[in-house]
Scaffold this active site. Structure first.
Site, PDB file in Angstrom:
ATOM      1  N   HIS A  16      -7.423  -7.495  -0.266  1.00  0.00           N
ATOM      2  CA  HIS A  16      -6.107  -6.053  -0.382  1.00  0.00           C
ATOM      3  C   HIS A  16      -5.014  -5.925   0.608  1.00  0.00           C
ATOM      4  O   HIS A  16      -3.847  -5.971   0.978  1.00  0.00           O
ATOM      5  CB  HIS A  16      -6.641  -4.453  -0.119  1.00  0.00           C
ATOM      6  CG  HIS A  16      -5.558  -3.244   0.183  1.00  0.00           C
ATOM      7  ND1 HIS A  16      -5.130  -3.020  -1.006  1.00  0.00           N
ATOM      8  CD2 HIS A  16      -5.108  -2.717   1.486  1.00  0.00           C
ATOM      9  CE1 HIS A  16      -4.461  -1.683  -0.687  1.00  0.00           C
ATOM     10  NE2 HIS A  16      -4.381  -1.303   0.289  1.00  0.00           N
TER      11      HIS A  16
ATOM     12  N   TYR B 261      -1.682  10.966   2.494  1.00  0.00           N
ATOM     13  CA  TYR B 261      -3.378  11.909   1.305  1.00  0.00           C
ATOM     14  C   TYR B 261      -3.236  13.113   1.339  1.00  0.00           C
ATOM     15  O   TYR B 261      -3.067  13.647   0.345  1.00  0.00           O
ATOM     16  CB  TYR B 261      -4.169  11.270   1.949  1.00  0.00           C
ATOM     17  CG  TYR B 261      -4.430   9.569   1.665  1.00  0.00           C
ATOM     18  CD1 TYR B 261      -3.895   8.932   0.492  1.00  0.00           C
ATOM     19  CD2 TYR B 261      -4.670   8.988   3.039  1.00  0.00           C
ATOM     20  CE1 TYR B 261      -4.601   7.527   0.905  1.00  0.00           C
ATOM     21  CE2 TYR B 261      -4.275   7.713   3.179  1.00  0.00           C
ATOM     22  CZ  TYR B 261      -4.907   6.891   1.822  1.00  0.00           C
ATOM     23  OH  TYR B 261      -4.657   5.495   2.128  1.00  0.00           O
TER      24      TYR B 261
ATOM     25  N   ASP C 265       0.859  -1.463  -0.270  1.00  0.00           N
ATOM     26  CA  ASP C 265      -0.020   0.236  -0.143  1.00  0.00           C
ATOM     27  C   ASP C 265       0.657   1.278  -0.417  1.00  0.00           C
ATOM     28  O   ASP C 265       1.904   1.118  -0.661  1.00  0.00           O
ATOM     29  CB  ASP C 265      -0.695   0.099   1.264  1.00  0.00           C
ATOM     30  CG  ASP C 265      -2.074   0.782   1.188  1.00  0.00           C
ATOM     31  OD1 ASP C 265      -3.196   0.923   0.070  1.00  0.00           O
ATOM     32  OD2 ASP C 265      -1.754   1.656   1.692  1.00  0.00           O
TER      33      ASP C 265
END
Length: 340
Positions: free
Chosen positions: A317, A262, A156
Site C-alpha cells: 500500500h 474516517y 491514500d
C-alpha cells in the site's frame, strides 16, 4: 432515507460493533498474557528524529489556509510549476521524502501536513474533518502559495481529497497523480457492493467507534506501524522512518485527528457520476495492496474521461515509500508525456 440507505446504515453499525468486540477481545488477551506490562506505555520523545530536520528535504514553513494553520516542507525553485504532495493515513509530509529529493530540480515541491497531522493545526471537532473542509484547505493552500494551478500528487486519504478537488475545481489542477487510493464515492460503492473490498475495509468501520481505535493502535508503542509499513526483504522503509511516524503519533493529540477523517466521512449513498474534464490523471495501484481491491481500478476508469491506470508490481500500500524508484519513474514518464 431509502430502504437501501437504511440497510447500509444498519450494516455499517453492525460492522462497527463487531470490530469493537474483536478489538476488546484482542486487548483483553494481550493483558492476560502479560498482566504486569502496561501495553499503552509510549516512548514519548521531545526532540524529533534527525531525518525530520534534514535540510536535503527543504525548508519547514507554516501558512494560513482556509482559516487553519498548515505546516509544509518546501524545496526547489519558487518560480517553477507547483507540485503539491498530499499524504495519506497514518502519515505526514515525510512520506514524500523520496519524491521531494527527486523532483525538486524541476518543480517547486511542497509536501504539506494535512489538517490534524504532524505539525499542522488539529481541530478537536470531528466535523472539522468533513470532506468539504479538507478540499477547501488544499484549494486555499494553492492560492496562498501564489499559484493558480498545481500538479497534485496524492496517496491514500490524500488521494481521496485530491480526487474530490479535481472533481469540484478541475481548473486549478494541471494533472493528478493518485497512488493507492480511490474517490470517496467509488471506495464506498465497492465496500457495499463487493465482499472483497468490504473485508479489506473492516478497519474503516472500527474507526467509527470512539476511543477504542486509539487504544488499539497505541498498544505496544504503536507497533501497528511496523506491521503495516515494514516489508521483509526491502529497506526503503526502515526502523528510522518508523520512528519519524511514531514521533508524531505518540503525542497526546497524535492519533485521534487522523482517525476523525474516517469518522467524519462515512458514506451510505454515492453518486454514479462521469467527469468529462480533460485533466491528465494517472492512477497507480499497488499489486499487493492489503486495503484496496483491484476492482477499484475498473470502476475508476468508468468515472473520468481522462484517466490512465497502472499496477506497480511487487508492492504494497505505501508504494511511494516502498518502491520510490518505480513510482518516481512512472510519475516522470506521465508528466513528460503531458508536457508538464
Amino acid at each position: 432515507m431509502s430502504s437501501v440507505t437504511f440497510y447500509r446504515f444498519i450494516r455499517a453499525n453492525v460492522k462497527t460493533l463487531l470490530g469493537v468486540i474483536q478489538a476488546l477481545v484482542f486487548i483483553f488477551v494481550t493483558i492476560v498474557k502479560n498482566p504486569f506490562k502496561n501495553p499503552w506505555v509510549t516512548k514519548l520523545k521531545l526532540e524529533p528524529p534527525a531525518e525530520l530536520t534534514d535540510p536535503k528535504y527543504g525548508v519547514h514553513k507554516y501558512i494560513k489556509a482556509n482559516n487553519i494553520k498548515l505546516h509544509y516542507v518546501e524545496s526547489g525553485d519558487p518560480s517553477k510549476p507547483l507540485m503539491l504532495f498530499l499524504h495519506g493515513y497514518p502519515e505526514f509530509w515525510y512520506s514524500w521524502r523520496h519524491q521531494i529529493v527527486h523532483f525538486k530540480k524541476d518543480y517547486r515541491v511542497v509536501a504539506v501536513d494535512m489538517r490534524g497531522y504532524g505539525d499542522s493545526e488539529k481541530p478537536e471537532d470531528i466535523f472539522a474533518y468533513k470532506m468539504e473542509y479538507l478540499v477547501e484547505d488544499i484549494k486555499d493552500l494553492i492560492r496562498a502559495l501564489g499559484h493558480d494551478k498545481c500538479i497534485l500528487v496524492a496517496h491514500d486519504w490524500g488521494g481521496i481529497v485530491a480526487c474530490k478537488l479535481r472533481e469540484l475545481h478541475p481548473e486549478i489542477v494541471h494533472a493528478l497523480i493518485m497512488l493507492a487510493s480511490a474517490s470517496l464515492d467509488v471506495l464506498f460503492r465497492q465496500i457495499y457492493t463487493t465482499s472483497e473490498q468490504e473485508k479489506r475495509s473492516g478497519y474503516v468501520f472500527l474507526f467509527r467507534a470512539p476511543k477504542i481505535p486509539e487504544l488499539l493502535l497505541q498498544m505496544n508503542d504503536l507497533q501497528f506501524l511496523e506491521k503495516i509499513m515494514l516489508v521483509k526483504g526491502k529497506d526503503t522503509i526502515n526502523d528510522q522512518d518508523i520512528e519519524c511516524y511514531k514521533y508524531w503519533l505518540r503525542k497526546q493529540s497524535g492519533l485521534t485527528p487522523p482517525i476523525n477523517y474516517y469518522r467524519a466521512n462515512i458514506l451510505y449513498t454515492w453518486e454514479e457520476k462521469f467527469f468529462e474534464e480533460k485533466v491528465p490523471f494517472l492512477f497507480a495501484f499497488a499489486e499487493n495492496d492489503k486495503y484496496l481491491n483491484k476492482s477499484i481500478l475498473d470502476v475508476m476508469k468508468t468515472r473520468y474521461a481522462t484517466i490512465e491506470t497502472i499496477v506497480v508490481d511487487d508492492c504494497r500500500h505505501f508504494l511511494q515509500q516502498e518502491e520510490p524508484e518505480k513510482v518516481n519513474k512512472l510519475m516522470r514518464d506521465f508528466l513528460a508525456k503531458n508536457n508538464l
